[in-house]
Design a protein around this motif. Structure first.
Motif, PDB file in Angstrom:
ATOM      1  N   ALA A 121       2.848  -0.853   8.617  1.00  0.00           N
ATOM      2  CA  ALA A 121       3.834   0.172   8.987  1.00  0.00           C
ATOM      3  C   ALA A 121       3.436   0.898  10.259  1.00  0.00           C
ATOM      4  O   ALA A 121       4.275   1.116  11.141  1.00  0.00           O
ATOM      5  CB  ALA A 121       4.013   1.159   7.836  1.00  0.00           C
ATOM      6  N   VAL A 122       2.167   1.273  10.370  1.00  0.00           N
ATOM      7  CA  VAL A 122       1.759   2.004  11.567  1.00  0.00           C
ATOM      8  C   VAL A 122       1.794   1.098  12.792  1.00  0.00           C
ATOM      9  O   VAL A 122       2.025   1.554  13.923  1.00  0.00           O
ATOM     10  CB  VAL A 122       0.363   2.637  11.390  1.00  0.00           C
ATOM     11  CG1 VAL A 122       0.384   3.716  10.341  1.00  0.00           C
ATOM     12  CG2 VAL A 122      -0.703   1.601  11.058  1.00  0.00           C
ATOM     13  N   ASN A 123       1.585  -0.210  12.587  1.00  0.00           N
ATOM     14  CA  ASN A 123       1.693  -1.131  13.714  1.00  0.00           C
ATOM     15  C   ASN A 123       3.149  -1.285  14.148  1.00  0.00           C
ATOM     16  O   ASN A 123       3.441  -1.475  15.325  1.00  0.00           O
ATOM     17  CB  ASN A 123       1.114  -2.489  13.325  1.00  0.00           C
ATOM     18  CG  ASN A 123       0.270  -3.084  14.435  1.00  0.00           C
ATOM     19  OD1 ASN A 123      -0.421  -2.375  15.143  1.00  0.00           O
ATOM     20  ND2 ASN A 123       0.332  -4.386  14.580  1.00  0.00           N
ATOM     21  N   ILE A 124       4.069  -1.219  13.190  1.00  0.00           N
ATOM     22  CA  ILE A 124       5.497  -1.251  13.524  1.00  0.00           C
ATOM     23  C   ILE A 124       5.867  -0.037  14.358  1.00  0.00           C
ATOM     24  O   ILE A 124       6.597  -0.138  15.357  1.00  0.00           O
ATOM     25  CB  ILE A 124       6.334  -1.309  12.226  1.00  0.00           C
ATOM     26  CG1 ILE A 124       6.191  -2.685  11.571  1.00  0.00           C
ATOM     27  CG2 ILE A 124       7.802  -1.011  12.509  1.00  0.00           C
ATOM     28  CD1 ILE A 124       6.848  -2.776  10.213  1.00  0.00           C
ATOM     29  N   VAL A 125       5.347   1.126  13.969  1.00  0.00           N
ATOM     30  CA  VAL A 125       5.667   2.372  14.678  1.00  0.00           C
ATOM     31  C   VAL A 125       5.212   2.304  16.127  1.00  0.00           C
ATOM     32  O   VAL A 125       5.852   2.873  17.018  1.00  0.00           O
ATOM     33  CB  VAL A 125       5.016   3.569  13.952  1.00  0.00           C
ATOM     34  CG1 VAL A 125       5.139   4.837  14.766  1.00  0.00           C
ATOM     35  CG2 VAL A 125       5.663   3.761  12.585  1.00  0.00           C
ATOM     36  N   ASP A 143      -0.082  -8.860  13.598  1.00  0.00           N
ATOM     37  CA  ASP A 143       0.216  -7.830  14.596  1.00  0.00           C
ATOM     38  C   ASP A 143       1.455  -8.196  15.403  1.00  0.00           C
ATOM     39  O   ASP A 143       2.308  -7.358  15.687  1.00  0.00           O
ATOM     40  CB  ASP A 143      -0.974  -7.648  15.550  1.00  0.00           C
ATOM     41  CG  ASP A 143      -2.157  -6.995  14.876  1.00  0.00           C
ATOM     42  OD1 ASP A 143      -1.996  -6.503  13.746  1.00  0.00           O
ATOM     43  OD2 ASP A 143      -3.242  -6.973  15.477  1.00  0.00           O
ATOM     44  N   LEU A 144       1.539  -9.473  15.792  1.00  0.00           N
ATOM     45  CA  LEU A 144       2.674  -9.928  16.592  1.00  0.00           C
ATOM     46  C   LEU A 144       3.985  -9.738  15.833  1.00  0.00           C
ATOM     47  O   LEU A 144       4.968  -9.226  16.388  1.00  0.00           O
ATOM     48  CB  LEU A 144       2.479 -11.399  16.963  1.00  0.00           C
ATOM     49  CG  LEU A 144       3.600 -12.050  17.776  1.00  0.00           C
ATOM     50  CD1 LEU A 144       3.782 -11.352  19.104  1.00  0.00           C
ATOM     51  CD2 LEU A 144       3.310 -13.539  17.978  1.00  0.00           C
ATOM     52  N   LEU A 145       4.012 -10.114  14.559  1.00  0.00           N
ATOM     53  CA  LEU A 145       5.223  -9.952  13.761  1.00  0.00           C
ATOM     54  C   LEU A 145       5.572  -8.483  13.553  1.00  0.00           C
ATOM     55  O   LEU A 145       6.737  -8.078  13.662  1.00  0.00           O
ATOM     56  CB  LEU A 145       5.042 -10.640  12.410  1.00  0.00           C
ATOM     57  CG  LEU A 145       5.000 -12.173  12.433  1.00  0.00           C
ATOM     58  CD1 LEU A 145       4.649 -12.703  11.049  1.00  0.00           C
ATOM     59  CD2 LEU A 145       6.326 -12.745  12.903  1.00  0.00           C
ATOM     60  N   ALA A 146       4.547  -7.659  13.277  1.00  0.00           N
ATOM     61  CA  ALA A 146       4.797  -6.234  13.058  1.00  0.00           C
ATOM     62  C   ALA A 146       5.287  -5.564  14.328  1.00  0.00           C
ATOM     63  O   ALA A 146       6.201  -4.727  14.288  1.00  0.00           O
ATOM     64  CB  ALA A 146       3.525  -5.550  12.552  1.00  0.00           C
ATOM     65  N   ASN A 147       4.699  -5.926  15.462  1.00  0.00           N
ATOM     66  CA  ASN A 147       5.141  -5.342  16.727  1.00  0.00           C
ATOM     67  C   ASN A 147       6.581  -5.724  17.049  1.00  0.00           C
ATOM     68  O   ASN A 147       7.382  -4.894  17.490  1.00  0.00           O
ATOM     69  CB  ASN A 147       4.220  -5.789  17.863  1.00  0.00           C
ATOM     70  CG  ASN A 147       2.818  -5.230  17.742  1.00  0.00           C
ATOM     71  OD1 ASN A 147       2.601  -4.224  17.078  1.00  0.00           O
ATOM     72  ND2 ASN A 147       1.858  -5.883  18.361  1.00  0.00           N
ATOM     73  N   GLY A 148       6.919  -7.002  16.824  1.00  0.00           N
ATOM     74  CA  GLY A 148       8.289  -7.443  17.074  1.00  0.00           C
ATOM     75  C   GLY A 148       9.289  -6.755  16.160  1.00  0.00           C
ATOM     76  O   GLY A 148      10.381  -6.364  16.597  1.00  0.00           O
ATOM     77  N   LEU A 149       8.905  -6.581  14.892  1.00  0.00           N
ATOM     78  CA  LEU A 149       9.789  -5.890  13.960  1.00  0.00           C
ATOM     79  C   LEU A 149       9.960  -4.431  14.357  1.00  0.00           C
ATOM     80  O   LEU A 149      11.060  -3.874  14.303  1.00  0.00           O
ATOM     81  CB  LEU A 149       9.223  -5.994  12.543  1.00  0.00           C
ATOM     82  CG  LEU A 149      10.006  -5.273  11.444  1.00  0.00           C
ATOM     83  CD1 LEU A 149      11.438  -5.809  11.364  1.00  0.00           C
ATOM     84  CD2 LEU A 149       9.307  -5.413  10.101  1.00  0.00           C
TER      85      LEU A 149
END
Length: 375
Positions: free
Chosen positions: A69-73, A126-132
């Motif tokens: 979640a924090v990586n998405i933010v 990380d790549l998936l979370a960042n893209g999301l």
């Protein structure tokens, strides 16, 4: 008959100068991400062959929803800003897709470059979370337009309290960025501009209780005074500017508590509220009562001096041997949280330089225009 040209406001609900501001901020935030992703800027070497296949590697054994979640933010603001910028040309739907794609490509480049830094770990999670995160931010952008209910309320509040124009908008965003700096997990309150750990700068003074107390008080006092004067310069002739400043400072304190309680899961969530910090808060608040009555140009100059003084002080301050790294940052499963903390750390380190640059430009524009009030 050919359809009439579509203006920025008709197309996405944002004015032309808002779109331009979004592009400027997107570039600035992109640089923050690059700065955070490539720390510590040393130790480059060719990676082993197996590391090159990180995109198809098995997912790490320890992944928590909070870490993701924090990586998405971390990437949501970039997606939001790019969506506003692209929306002026492509419309909201295609703009959201373009913003998410561009942000994901940036994340891919950063993860790839991190393979050459042994201290960093390239991760497909990380790549998936960042893209999301970028997609979430991009899809949220249209809701902030003045033509939408949420956007209309936010814009009405902003225009009621703060001055109009691009210069004021940039200053307002700089204050919003300051509200994100307390997310830095290991920094003292308002301790922006601390570069010694990142660049291995030598410590000039040995630790002593009195020196630690004084340095904390000085850093908090000057940063609080500077932020208060910056906000005061941006506001209309409001009858109670200290109330608005109080809300902003309160929000920053709330972020600091949230970071300690939720993100770091600290056993002592108010450990950052040391005697030095408390004295700095009280002294900075008292000085603001007199300083906000000064002319606008004086407020801009003094705010810049405050940020510069606080930055010098925090880099000269002695290391505190009693300051421990939170266990959350030492956990094996916290790698995604470390990526998020890298972004907010970079923002915290760079913020005073951004603020000083803005104040210098605002002061120059004020002197050139010869006007006493509008920025």
């Amino acid at each position: 008959m050919d359809p009439s040209p579509v203006t920025h406001t008709q197309h996405v609900g944002f004015s032309a100068h808002t779109v331009r501001l979004a592009w400027i901020l997107a570039v600035a935030y992109l640089l923050v991400i690059v700065y955070a992703s490539l720390q510590p800027f040393r130790g480059w070497q060719m990676p082993p062959a197996e590391v090159l296949h990180f995109l198809v590697a098995p997912w790490p054994r320890f992944i928590t929803l909070q870490d993701v979640a924090v990586n998405i933010v971390a990437y949501a603001p970039l997606g939001l800003l790019l969506s506003i910028g692209f929306g002026a040309r492509y419309g909201p739907a295609r703009a959201a897709g373009a913003a998410a794609l561009a942000s994901t490509l940036l994340s891919l480049v950063m993860e790839t470059v991190q393979m050459f830094l042994p201290i960093r770990i390239a991760s497909n999670v990380d790549l998936l979370a960042n893209g999301l995160g970028a997609l979430v931010g991009a899809m949220a952008a249209p809701q902030l337009a003045p033509t939408r209910a949420l956007g209309a309320k936010l814009h009405a509040t902003r225009h009621r309290l703060f001055k109009e124009g691009m210069t004021a908008d940039v200053g307002f965003v700089i204050v919003l960025l300051w509200l994100a700096t307390p997310f830095h997990p290991t920094a003292q309150l308002f301790g922006t501009g601390a570069l010694r750990a990142t660049f291995d700068l030598p410590a000039h003074f040995a630790h002593s209780p009195l020196l630690a107390f004084a340095s904390e008080a000085v850093v908090v006092m000057f940063n609080l005074l500077g932020v208060g004067l910056l906000l005061s310069a941006l506001m209309h002739s409001a009858p109670r500017p200290m109330l608005v400043i109080g809300y902003a400072v309160g929000a920053a304190l709330a972020v600091k508590i949230f970071t300690a309680v939720v993100l770091l899961q600290a056993s002592a969530p108010l450990a950052w509220l040391t005697p030095g910090v408390a004295v700095g808060l009280a002294a900075g608040w008292a000085l603001l009562f007199a300083a906000i009555r000064m002319p606008l140009t004086a407020q801009l100059v003094i705010a810049a001096i405050c940020f510069a003084t606080a930055t010098v002080a925090i880099n000269l301050a002695p290391d505190n041997p009693y300051l421990s790294v939170p266990p959350r940052l030492l956990a094996r499963g916290a790698s995604h949280f470390l990526n998020f903390s890298g972004v907010v750390r970079a923002l915290s380190e760079l913020w005073p330089f951004l603020a000083i640059g803005y104040l210098a430009c605002a002061f120059g524009a004020q002197v050139k225009s010869g006007r006493r009030n509008p920025l």
